[in-house]
Scaffold this motif. Sequence first.
Motif: not given
Length: 246
Positions: A29-33, A14-19, A39-41, A57-62
């Motif tokens: 990576x750039x689009x999700x920078x 349920x915690x999946x935000x984006x796959x 989260x400090x990365x 991330x705050x929306x869920x797990x990517x």
Amino acid sequence: SAVQVGRYPWMTLDGLYRLIVTPARHATLLANAHLLEAIGQSVAMHIDKNSAFAFPCTQGIVVILPLEIVRFALAPDNETERQYGLTTVWHELAHVHALSKQYLKKGRLQPPVKSRISPITFQAWHEFFAERHSHWPGFDSVFECQLVDAAWLAFVADSTQENVAHLLVRLASAHGRLSTNGSHEACLTAFPQVFCTNQMVSQWQACAEALELACLTIVGSGSAPDLSALEQSLEGLAERLVMHQL
């Protein structure tokens, strides 16, 4: 995901935000920078790699899956590719469950904050958990053993804190894959060059017990485990390894 939940009915995604399945990992990576930076990365931390990975991330797990990984799983040229592709996808979905349990607070996912538990302990735990729940009977563990061997050679060549930490994570990961029945002996047998003294054997057994207990906790209670015992045992093993190299 259906296979994962079928094998482990307690596993929740349920915690999946984006796959994201991507043919262009760098562009993804750039689009999700902004999510990584929250989260400090940074993109730079992942840019030289080509593997799949998951992060909160705050929306869920990517989850980011390079297209080639999915090609291995669905249209492989050989059995090795098939095993690598399938287990990698299952590995990342297992991360979704464990990361959600770790960062879900009051019904909302929170980004990582400073913790008394070290990042290496968290990484060792998450890699162990994901490997334990991405194994399939009959699939080999050659790749995982090769990763440990490479980490060991790097540590022998230069016993820096970074190299010993990497070796610890790889050992925890291999334990998840090799010891699907919870045995502490598999890594001792597979890596005699690492566990060459009684003290290191004893210290590893403490690490393996802490990993297994953490796994029982998350499966049994549905809550993220307390990793204090794992942290202490990993620190002890690190000290033993460095002392042996001096």
